[in-house]
Design an enzyme around this catalytic site. Structure first.
Site, PDB file in Angstrom:
ATOM      1  N   ASP A 159       6.755 -11.048  -2.250  1.00  0.00           N
ATOM      2  CA  ASP A 159       5.795 -10.056  -1.736  1.00  0.00           C
ATOM      3  C   ASP A 159       6.647  -8.649  -1.710  1.00  0.00           C
ATOM      4  O   ASP A 159       7.795  -8.577  -1.617  1.00  0.00           O
ATOM      5  CB  ASP A 159       5.178 -10.493  -0.805  1.00  0.00           C
ATOM      6  CG  ASP A 159       4.452 -11.729  -0.633  1.00  0.00           C
ATOM      7  OD1 ASP A 159       3.949 -12.130  -1.347  1.00  0.00           O
ATOM      8  OD2 ASP A 159       4.357 -12.294   0.807  1.00  0.00           O
ATOM      9  N   LYS A 160       5.648  -7.668  -1.689  1.00  0.00           N
ATOM     10  CA  LYS A 160       6.305  -6.388  -1.612  1.00  0.00           C
ATOM     11  C   LYS A 160       7.064  -6.078  -0.709  1.00  0.00           C
ATOM     12  O   LYS A 160       8.462  -5.458  -0.560  1.00  0.00           O
ATOM     13  CB  LYS A 160       5.083  -5.500  -1.535  1.00  0.00           C
ATOM     14  CG  LYS A 160       5.462  -4.110  -1.334  1.00  0.00           C
ATOM     15  CD  LYS A 160       4.145  -3.076  -0.991  1.00  0.00           C
ATOM     16  CE  LYS A 160       4.632  -1.639  -0.525  1.00  0.00           C
ATOM     17  NZ  LYS A 160       3.544  -0.866  -0.153  1.00  0.00           N
TER      18      LYS A 160
END
Length: 341
Positions: A159-160
């Site tokens: 994830d970011k």
């Protein structure tokens, strides 16, 4: 890049990436007038191809009377169909001179320590500043093409706002090998996380299927209803430390992924009542400690610390490890310093 209008046309290639990609949605709905199979009814009502209708259904983008459906389901007159159309991803990522923290590199693979805040590949509305943009500059044409022009070399994602290790394939042979290892659980991925609350058991396994959230389609959720689409998800955890600060408890935990679903650790821990510190999407971010340390929180406190795999060419078993980002280390130091358990 010009964004499409809300009403979609019949060009399947515009919607080639469904499923787990991050996207903004365009919602279209209609009421069934003539009973028919779901894929056929959607194709006719929306003036799209049958194959695109199937992709939308299988990608979890279609709800019938508020519930996911199967392409073979018979829709009845009066059924309400809602379709969450993803906007198309960019046609091609462009190289950008962005620094990379390279842990290992040879002619077949490159292992990166991704910083928190960096998106792995371009998606709707985000076409620059991603890991792929940086890789294209660093590796030039030496990236696998299996992932397509928007995701060259990408075998798996994090994830970011999750930091840590991921491996990228520099040719198609390496990509195929690594993908197969992922499927048979031949790649070991170990994460370190900080969660809200006291996990009482020293270790355990969370075995709960995960699918697209039935209401908020940008979120994932534990899906126990057999009528709704989900996939097996297994997370093993071990408690490393526990803290108590002013009556509020926290746990430092190590998680080993047996499967690799989108947001798996975040969803699994939240499902046990222990959302990750800073993860406001899944229930974190509400404690006094988090409020006092907003400057150290850039999303969820989650780090991909260890990656172990078999080299696709030499067949050597390789293990990589990287330190946590400084802000997460600082959070742990504060938890230890303030602990009065």
């Amino acid at each position: 890049m010009k964004k499409p209008a809300t009403m979609m046309n019949s060009n399947d290639m515009e919607y080639r990436e469904l499923g787990e990609a991050e996207y903004e949605e365009k919602i279209s709905s209609f009421t069934v007038e003539i009973p028919d199979r779901a894929d056929k009814a959607i194709s006719l009502a929306q003036d799209i191809s049958r194959s695109l209708a199937v992709k939308l259904i299988e990608g979890g983008a279609v709800l019938v009377n508020g519930k996911p459906c199967d392409k073979k389901d018979k829709l009845r007159a009066g059924d309400l169909v809602q379709i969450n159309y993803p906007e198309p991803e960019p046609d091609k990522a462009e190289p950008e001179d962005i620094p990379l923290d390279i842990i290992y590199e040879d002619n077949d693979i490159i292992v990166i320590n991704k910083p928190e805040g960096m998106i792995v590949h371009p998606a709707t509305g985000i076409y620059t500043g991603t890991l792929v943009n940086a890789l294209l500059y660093h590796c030039k044409d030496s990236l696998s093409g299996i992932g397509g022009v928007a995701r060259p070399g990408i075998v798996h994602r994090i994830d970011k706002d999750t930091s840590g290790l991921l491996v990228v394939a520099k040719n198609d042979e390496a990509h195929i090998s690594l993908s197969e290892q992922m499927k048979i659980h031949g790649v070991s991925r170990i994460y370190h996380a900080l969660v809200v609350g006291n996990i009482k058991d020293d270790s355990g396994t969370i075995n709960k299927p995960i699918g697209r959230h039935p209401v908020d389609r940008k979120k994932m959720a534990v899906i126990l209803n057999s009528d709704m689409k989900s996939r097996e998800a297994i997370t093993h955890f071990t408690v490393k430390e526990r803290y108590c600060i002013g009556g509020q408890r926290f746990t430092y935990v190590e998680c080993v992924l047996e499967t690799g679903r989108t947001h798996q650790i975040r969803v699994h821990m939240a499902s046990t009542g222990h959302p990750l510190i800073g993860d406001e999407i899944y229930g974190g971010g509400n404690t006094k400690f988090e409020a006092q340390n907003r400057n150290l929180l850039n999303g969820q406190a989650l780090h991909a610390k260890v990656l172990e795999l078999t080299h696709p060419r030499t067949l050597e078993r390789m293990r990589f490890e990287c330190e946590m980002p400084t802000n997460m280390q600082s959070l742990i130091e504060k938890l230890r310093a303030q602990n009065n358990d």
